[in-house]
Enzyme design. Sequence first.
Site, PDB file in Angstrom:
ATOM      1  N   GLU A 117       0.061   0.228 -27.027  1.00  0.00           N
ATOM      2  CA  GLU A 117      -0.024  -0.134 -25.606  1.00  0.00           C
ATOM      3  C   GLU A 117      -0.664  -1.508 -25.457  1.00  0.00           C
ATOM      4  O   GLU A 117      -0.217  -2.322 -24.650  1.00  0.00           O
ATOM      5  CB  GLU A 117      -0.811   0.927 -24.843  1.00  0.00           C
ATOM      6  CG  GLU A 117      -1.059   0.607 -23.385  1.00  0.00           C
ATOM      7  CD  GLU A 117       0.221   0.421 -22.565  1.00  0.00           C
ATOM      8  OE1 GLU A 117       1.319   0.733 -23.059  1.00  0.00           O
ATOM      9  OE2 GLU A 117       0.129  -0.072 -21.431  1.00  0.00           O
TER      10      GLU A 117
ATOM     11  N   ARG B 272       0.828  -1.212   0.000  1.00  0.00           N
ATOM     12  CA  ARG B 272       0.000   0.000   0.000  1.00  0.00           C
ATOM     13  C   ARG B 272       0.859   1.257   0.000  1.00  0.00           C
ATOM     14  O   ARG B 272       0.353   2.374  -0.218  1.00  0.00           O
ATOM     15  CB  ARG B 272      -0.919   0.022   1.215  1.00  0.00           C
ATOM     16  CG  ARG B 272      -1.866  -1.151   1.342  1.00  0.00           C
ATOM     17  CD  ARG B 272      -2.677  -1.071   2.626  1.00  0.00           C
ATOM     18  NE  ARG B 272      -3.516   0.122   2.599  1.00  0.00           N
ATOM     19  CZ  ARG B 272      -4.740   0.158   2.031  1.00  0.00           C
ATOM     20  NH1 ARG B 272      -5.230  -0.915   1.468  1.00  0.00           N
ATOM     21  NH2 ARG B 272      -5.458   1.251   2.020  1.00  0.00           N
TER      22      ARG B 272
ATOM     23  N   LYS C 279       1.179  -4.598 -23.550  1.00  0.00           N
ATOM     24  CA  LYS C 279       0.539  -5.312 -22.429  1.00  0.00           C
ATOM     25  C   LYS C 279       0.525  -6.814 -22.703  1.00  0.00           C
ATOM     26  O   LYS C 279       0.903  -7.622 -21.868  1.00  0.00           O
ATOM     27  CB  LYS C 279      -0.893  -4.808 -22.227  1.00  0.00           C
ATOM     28  CG  LYS C 279      -0.986  -3.468 -21.572  1.00  0.00           C
ATOM     29  CD  LYS C 279      -0.771  -3.532 -20.086  1.00  0.00           C
ATOM     30  CE  LYS C 279       0.465  -2.922 -19.503  1.00  0.00           C
ATOM     31  NZ  LYS C 279       1.289  -1.979 -20.064  1.00  0.00           N
TER      32      LYS C 279
ATOM     33  N   TRP D 274       2.722   6.142   1.521  1.00  0.00           N
ATOM     34  CA  TRP D 274       2.821   6.474   0.098  1.00  0.00           C
ATOM     35  C   TRP D 274       2.526   7.972   0.041  1.00  0.00           C
ATOM     36  O   TRP D 274       1.367   8.385   0.179  1.00  0.00           O
ATOM     37  CB  TRP D 274       1.830   5.683  -0.744  1.00  0.00           C
ATOM     38  CG  TRP D 274       1.951   5.989  -2.196  1.00  0.00           C
ATOM     39  CD1 TRP D 274       1.228   6.906  -2.912  1.00  0.00           C
ATOM     40  CD2 TRP D 274       2.884   5.452  -3.127  1.00  0.00           C
ATOM     41  NE1 TRP D 274       1.649   6.953  -4.207  1.00  0.00           N
ATOM     42  CE2 TRP D 274       2.665   6.068  -4.380  1.00  0.00           C
ATOM     43  CE3 TRP D 274       3.880   4.498  -3.030  1.00  0.00           C
ATOM     44  CZ2 TRP D 274       3.408   5.767  -5.525  1.00  0.00           C
ATOM     45  CZ3 TRP D 274       4.632   4.183  -4.168  1.00  0.00           C
ATOM     46  CH2 TRP D 274       4.390   4.816  -5.384  1.00  0.00           C
TER      47      TRP D 274
ATOM     48  N   GLY E  85      -5.129   8.596   3.785  1.00  0.00           N
ATOM     49  CA  GLY E  85      -6.169   9.412   3.140  1.00  0.00           C
ATOM     50  C   GLY E  85      -5.627  10.801   2.848  1.00  0.00           C
ATOM     51  O   GLY E  85      -4.430  11.068   2.974  1.00  0.00           O
TER      52      GLY E  85
ATOM     53  N   LYS F 195       9.860  -3.733 -12.366  1.00  0.00           N
ATOM     54  CA  LYS F 195       8.844  -2.680 -12.302  1.00  0.00           C
ATOM     55  C   LYS F 195       9.444  -1.336 -12.704  1.00  0.00           C
ATOM     56  O   LYS F 195       8.789  -0.508 -13.298  1.00  0.00           O
ATOM     57  CB  LYS F 195       8.261  -2.573 -10.889  1.00  0.00           C
ATOM     58  CG  LYS F 195       7.146  -1.545 -10.753  1.00  0.00           C
ATOM     59  CD  LYS F 195       5.988  -1.823 -11.698  1.00  0.00           C
ATOM     60  CE  LYS F 195       4.992  -0.695 -11.748  1.00  0.00           C
ATOM     61  NZ  LYS F 195       3.992  -0.851 -12.833  1.00  0.00           N
TER      62      LYS F 195
HETATM   63  C1  AGP Z   1       4.783  -0.940 -18.601  1.00  0.00           C
HETATM   64  O1  AGP Z   1       3.813  -1.971 -18.572  1.00  0.00           O
HETATM   65  C2  AGP Z   1       6.173  -1.477 -18.556  1.00  0.00           C
HETATM   66  N1  AGP Z   1       6.334  -2.194 -17.331  1.00  0.00           N
HETATM   67  C3  AGP Z   1       7.246  -0.463 -18.861  1.00  0.00           C
HETATM   68  O2  AGP Z   1       7.167  -0.206 -20.230  1.00  0.00           O
HETATM   69  C4  AGP Z   1       7.174   0.910 -18.150  1.00  0.00           C
HETATM   70  O3  AGP Z   1       6.070   1.624 -18.606  1.00  0.00           O
HETATM   71  C5  AGP Z   1       8.439   1.705 -18.515  1.00  0.00           C
HETATM   72  O4  AGP Z   1       9.546   0.979 -18.013  1.00  0.00           O
HETATM   73  C6  AGP Z   1       8.466   3.126 -17.952  1.00  0.00           C
HETATM   74  O5  AGP Z   1       8.418   3.073 -16.545  1.00  0.00           O
HETATM   75  P1  AGP Z   1       8.150   4.445 -15.733  1.00  0.00           P
HETATM   76  O6  AGP Z   1       6.779   4.895 -16.117  1.00  0.00           O
HETATM   77  O7  AGP Z   1       8.272   4.061 -14.298  1.00  0.00           O
HETATM   78  O8  AGP Z   1       9.185   5.444 -16.161  1.00  0.00           O
END
Ligand code: AGP
Length: 614
Positions: free
Chosen positions: A487, A27, A491, A75, A102, A609
């Site tokens: 996109e 979270r 995905k 966060w 919140g 990520k």
């Molecule tokens: C998105 O699904 C991907 N995991 C990847 O393309 C991501 O959008 C890209 O690495 C940019 O990341 P950011 O938005 O944290 O800069």
Amino acid sequence: MCGIVGCVGLPKAVGVVLDGLASLEYRGYDSAGAAWPEGGRIALVRAAGRVADLRNLLGGRAGLDVETAIGHTRWATHGAPVEKNAHPQVSADGRIAVVHNGIIDNFVKLRGELEDAGIVFNSDTDTEAIANLVAREYAGDLVRAVETALPLLDGTFALGVMAADQPGLVVGARRGSPLAVGIGVGFHLLASDAVPIIPHTRRVVFLGDDQVAVVAPGACEIREKGVPIDWACTEVTWSADAARKGGYDHFMLKEIHEQPIVLENMFRDRLRLPPASDSDPEFIFPEMEFSADYFKGISRIVLLAQGTAYHACMVGRNMIERVARVPTYPEYAADFRYRDPILDPSVLVIAVTQSGETMDTLHAVRLARESGCKVLALVNAVGSSIAREADAVFYLNCGPEIGVASTKAFTAMIAGLYFLALRMGQIRETVDRQEIRRRVNDLLGIGHRLEAVLALDQKIRRIARKYKDAANFLFLGRGTGWPLAMEGALKLKEVSYIHAEGYDAAEMKHGPIALVDENMPVFFIALGGRRYDKIVGNIHEVRARKGRIIALASHGDKAISKIADDVVRIRAESGIMNSICCAVPLQLLAYHVAVLRGSDVDKPKNLAKSVTVE
Ligand code: AGP
């Protein structure tokens, strides 16, 4: 979105709170803290960083023989993620400690009143105002003090409140942010959800809005409007993992379904549309002081991003050029930074990034600033590297995006760029008042519209089952359908490992159509608009070559059913609506195909990520 935990009646309560916070890090995880009553005062330990950093800082104190503690993993929304802004926040007189999840919309006004009364503030948070409000009302009765303070708060909250001189008592309250009460024998817990609770008890009360929970080791009272009410426990049978995902199978699906509330919250305290039709919408930009003259003087805009964020920039380009009439150029940051780009101070550079840590985007930002450009960061992670190095920030406020495949951040980026386009159009007078009001009204209504699109989930799952074994996929669109097609392809690629490509449909005849045969599913974004006839022509071209056709079309379009194998229908409206509403079926298709193929949806192979390497 943050995580809060409170504990009364369990030995080593600080350690119990720490373990609970660790299970809530999904979270929020940019800073953390814990507090407990000690010798008539409040002991407080806070750390920027993860819960593990807090645990290290606490050291042996995690095993203290105390039975009351509260804690928080943050966060950030107001105030950078540094120690002074971490929770618990303590009142100036040191008597009251508060953890909060919140946003208090009127905290500036409340803080002003308290400062006028001589209260000294130490943080930039909205939560510190709550602690001082409760302290102002506190004369030994913590419940009364909290219940007196709550009506003064505008906005959302889940609270845990503790008084230095009342060990063995924690008061919880909620409005708009979740708060659960764990019902034990001789102990009770408060937490943002059931995850920290179920290792100790599966008997849980989920508080309703404007309810207050008063917990002591052997007693629990739930109150409403100042009086006790009857309450009943829920026996939580979820696993901790299921509870973290809010009952969804994966974070990706949870985050797809969070998009309506994310888009709803995004503009709650940033956009006002006065009812009088002759009044101008008000854009509130607390984190950015670029002057109107600066916006008038911009010669062009460069949008820097990678991946999904880049696709959002492609959509944003169309909107900025259409509404604000500023030449706008989406750039892959990794290419931009090495190309010796032509820049000068009249160029506005906007870095678009969920994590705020993408290395190529960060270096491109540095290059832009060295060239004398102002840089605005459209970013989700508060206090991230790009947020800190930009001249100004516009926070997406999506809450943590845990799934590696970006979903809610993508639609938030589009909405954020549209917000900027409207503000620039208003300043540069490239859009008249009525049109800007109409567009603002669209922007404010997007969250609600997305609910209807999410209802397509099962229909899209059926389509996913039909095409899950394809070796390749094409996604085609025109106008803003083109970045949406890209996109959709990204995905599908990143979570299902099917090779997929997204193209402007006009590009088909320049090569990709050579790939089309009976084994090639082609997903068309065909929502209508100026180029609808052209995209129908493209569908016929694919059909003539036995391609398998999935069409995303508007409800009123009956003809498309005759030329497509499968049709997903949404209510087509304005450009921004379509751009954002089209994203959801694409996200759901990728998600369901991935699940049906047994992929690790939230942690796809080879991916991270945040790409913090070049
Ligand atoms: C998105 O699904 C991907 N995991 C990847 O393309 C991501 O959008 C890209 O690495 C940019 O990341 P950011 O938005 O944290 O800069």
